[in-house]
Scaffold this motif. Structure first.
Motif, mmCIF file in Angstrom:
data_model
loop_
_atom_site.group_PDB
_atom_site.id
_atom_site.type_symbol
_atom_site.label_atom_id
_atom_site.label_comp_id
_atom_site.label_asym_id
_atom_site.label_seq_id
_atom_site.Cartn_x
_atom_site.Cartn_y
_atom_site.Cartn_z
ATOM 1 N N SER A 1 -7.854 -61.439 5.202
ATOM 2 C CA SER A 1 -7.579 -60.130 4.610
ATOM 3 C C SER A 1 -7.349 -59.041 5.659
ATOM 4 C CB SER A 1 -8.744 -59.715 3.708
ATOM 5 O OG SER A 1 -9.889 -59.432 4.488
ATOM 6 N N LYS A 2 -6.662 -57.991 5.238
ATOM 7 C CA LYS A 2 -6.463 -56.830 6.097
ATOM 8 C C LYS A 2 -7.780 -56.128 6.386
ATOM 9 C CE LYS A 2 -1.847 -55.865 4.189
ATOM 10 N NZ LYS A 2 -1.030 -54.882 3.410
ATOM 11 N N LEU A 3 -8.633 -56.013 5.351
ATOM 12 C CA LEU A 3 -9.876 -55.255 5.501
ATOM 13 C C LEU A 3 -10.856 -55.910 6.464
ATOM 14 C CD1 LEU A 3 -10.473 -54.140 1.798
ATOM 15 C CD2 LEU A 3 -9.792 -52.709 3.729
ATOM 16 N N SER A 4 -10.672 -57.199 6.749
ATOM 17 C CA SER A 4 -11.561 -57.869 7.695
ATOM 18 C C SER A 4 -11.280 -57.463 9.132
ATOM 19 C CB SER A 4 -11.419 -59.388 7.585
ATOM 20 O OG SER A 4 -10.167 -59.820 8.108
ATOM 21 N N GLY A 5 -10.049 -56.946 9.352
ATOM 22 C CA GLY A 5 -9.638 -56.627 10.709
ATOM 23 C C GLY A 5 -9.070 -57.814 11.458
#
Length: 618
Positions: free
Chosen positions: A77-81
């Motif tokens: 995911s994007k939010l995980s970095g």
């Protein structure tokens, strides 16, 4: 005095800011909430292990890896970095954990909302436990491995062999890129991780039986250890005590609480009673406190109808797959979970079939509060139902799912699998019967729906999936020459022949075996009308996916949608509910009522007028 006040205000502000800077800071288990807990979401270190050699290199002893990841978001995911979207078979996490000094003398529970798929938990290089199952919650007792007041290294090792067919995948893509109705994968930690302190005699779990016919709530508790204490159960209505009972703190005891002038839970009036549990030791001291809630409601079947609170209740459901552009399986915020329900209700639906994913408890919490019906489903796609090891893995995970979510009033139906058409005449029927019997033992309060729109082996409800786009033809297929339930052609090719269905067998390859007349029938997938304004005219550049030939104008879309819904509603004497595909677009599948980013595609008043219709009860 003024200076001290300013310092106090600053510290309070700093603490609040620090707390809410943690991603997903809310308590993740709202029906069993303790005050003494520590949220472990946020920045962890991590490492890929492409060769699967991390164990040889003693990664489990790590005090920090070279990459960083934001938990609880998966590395895809994007939010995980991280945003790595290829297959991940081995992955490692690490972070320090500090045990509060005041937790001395208590058991320390390390809780995981969900980790996909197999996980091993290490404290300072020592194995604490392992877990199989990518969507169920679990806890690890780390008391013997940690010391209050000290900091330790927590390492989580994750394995996932998605294409082995031995683990349920749901809608995770089994190819490199997303295609059709399969999407970006989720690996590793994807729900909140937290620690809490629990007294050795603490409450482990409860099962709630909301007996509206007898006007009483039955509470069945379980304890970590029984040493002669008591359990006090209190029921409150907006702060006012309406029932209370103290029983022996024993897993053999049940608290039976009569509730006068009982208020029932329904979508029209989603009233919730607050619950308090207090464990009192033999010296009279309160050693454990848990806050909870319940909705008093009953779901059962009479004839071919599903009843809610002893009245026939027509379900207008939408298929909700629970994917998010930035978090994939994980909602970016608690508010996002609530917002999805608001969007569905604004479109005219009164509930959702939660599809091929076990939703987190916070979603059920909002459904309970807002009066939103749900069907609980596992991520069954991708597994070989004929394989006994796979069946064992699935049964274990399904057990944990049912035990976790069985107290939520919004959850009406259990559906472990979706569109299963296995030709095997031994192992698949065996698995379905095992799931039926096991679910009924764990939770006798709900109907069981073995497989949605597939081969019905053991079920309380009969369903079909039909994506015929022409409304007149759809109605004809659902009710043809006085015969219900003609099977769509795409399913015929997958159907096994001469297999038992609740004691019945096929009589015609073009239709389901005659279903029991005392069994509810629902069309629990239909519609799926593709609408992408920038790609509606079919061409070689069209990359979107949906069912059938798409409409070529917005007005044609509305006409087709209304025609399909009216076709199903017109058969309400025999068909008692539906589920429309679907709430939002998901990646390349673009047949949602809303875009993937949750913005509306259509005139929502017009959409609401179509889906809010309910047939008259005869």
């Amino acid at each position: 005095m003024k200076q001290k006040l300013n310092i106090t205000t600053f510290l309070l502000f700093w603490c609040i800011t620090a707390l809410w800077s943690i991603p997903r800071p809310e308590y993740p288990r709202p029906q069993f909430e303790r005050m003494d807990w520590v949220n472990l979401n946020g920045e962890w270190t991590c490492s890929f292990d492409f060769g699967g050699t991390g164990m040889e290199r003693e990664f489990y002893k790590s005090n920090g890896f070279d990459q960083k990841i934001t938990v609880p978001f998966c590395p895809e995911s994007k939010l995980s970095g991280v945003k790595y979207t290829d297959f991940i078979q081995h992955f490692w996490y690490q972070r320090p954990i500090t045990i509060p000094q005041e937790w001395n003398g208590k058991n320390i529970r390390l809780n995981f909302g969900a980790v996909y798929y197999k996980s091993e938990i290490y404290i300072d290089g020592v194995l604490a436990n392992r877990h199989f199952g990518g969507t169920s919650s679990f806890a690890v007792d780390i008391t013997s491995l940690v010391t209050p007041g000290k900091t330790h290294s927590l390492v989580v090792y994750v394995e996932s062999d998605l294409r082995s067919a031995k683990q349920p995948a749901g809608k995770q893509n089994l190819q490199f890129e997303s295609y059709a109705c399969n999407y970006t994968r989720t690996t590793g930690i994807w729900q909140t991780v937290w620690m809490e302190a629990v007294h050795p005699e603490g409450l482990q779990s409860v099962q709630l039986l909301t007996d509206i016919d007898q006007q009483q709530l039955v509470v069945r508790p379980r304890f970590y250890k029984e040493l002669g204490g008591k359990l006090q159960v209190t029921v409150k209505d907006n702060g006012k005590i309406v029932a209370s009972q103290t029983i022996t703190a024993s897993s053999l005891s049940s608290a039976i609480l009569p509730i006068k002038k009982m208020k029932t839970w329904s979508p029209e009036n989603p009233f919730l009673y607050d619950l308090e549990y207090k464990v009192i030791d033999k010296n009279g001291k309160v050693v454990d406190e848990v806050r909870s809630y319940t909705g008093m409601r009953k779901v059962h079947i009479e004839g071919n109808k599903i009843y809610l609170n002893n009245k026939p209740y027509y379900q207008r459901l939408v298929l909700d797959q629970g994917f998010y552009p930035d978090g994939i399986w994980t909602a970016p915020s608690d508010e996002a979970l609530k917002h999805d329900i608001e969007l569905s209700m604004a479109a005219g639906f009164n509930g959702a079939r939660l599809h091929q994913k076990v939703f987190e408890e916070r979603f059920y919490y909002w459904a309970d509060k807002m009066g939103y019906l749900t069907w609980g489903e596992a991520s069954s796609w991708g597994m070989d139902c004929n394989d006994t090891e796979t069946a064992r893995n699935f049964i274990t995970e399904w057990t944990e799912i049912v035990e976790r979510d069985r107290n939520h009033p919004s959850l009406l139906i259990w559906t472990p699998t979706n569109e299963e058409f296995w030709p095997d005449r031994i192992q698949y029927p065996r698995l379905m019967h095992d799931l039926y019997n096991l679910t009924k033992m764990i939770d006798p309060t709900r109907p069981f729906h073995g497989t949605s729109g597939g081969v019905h082996i053991a079920t309380d409800i009969w369903t079909i999936h039909n994506y015929e786009q022409n409304p007149e033809e759809l109605k004809k297929q659902l009710y043809n020459d006085g015969k219900l339930f003609v099977t769509p052609k795409w399913e015929i090719q997958l159907m096994p022949k001469n297999i038992g269905f609740n004691g019945l067998k096929y009589t015609d390859q073009y239709q389901f075996p005659k279903y029991k007349k005392d069994m509810p029938y629902l069309v629990d997938e239909f519609g799926g009308i593709k609408w992408n304004p920038s790609q509606q005219m079919e061409s070689t550049q069209n990359t979107s996916w949906g069912y059938g030939e798409p409409p070529h104008s917005l007005e044609e879309f509305y006409k087709r949608l209304e025609g399909q819904v009216n076709a199903v509603l017109s058969l309400s004497k025999d068909i008692w509910g539906y589920c429309y595909t679907q709430l939002t677009d998901v990646e390349q599948e673009q047949n949602g009522i809303y875009y993937y980013d949750r913005t509306p595609k259509f005139d929502m008043k017009r959409i609401h007028d179509i889906f809010s219709q309910t047939p008259k009860v005869e």
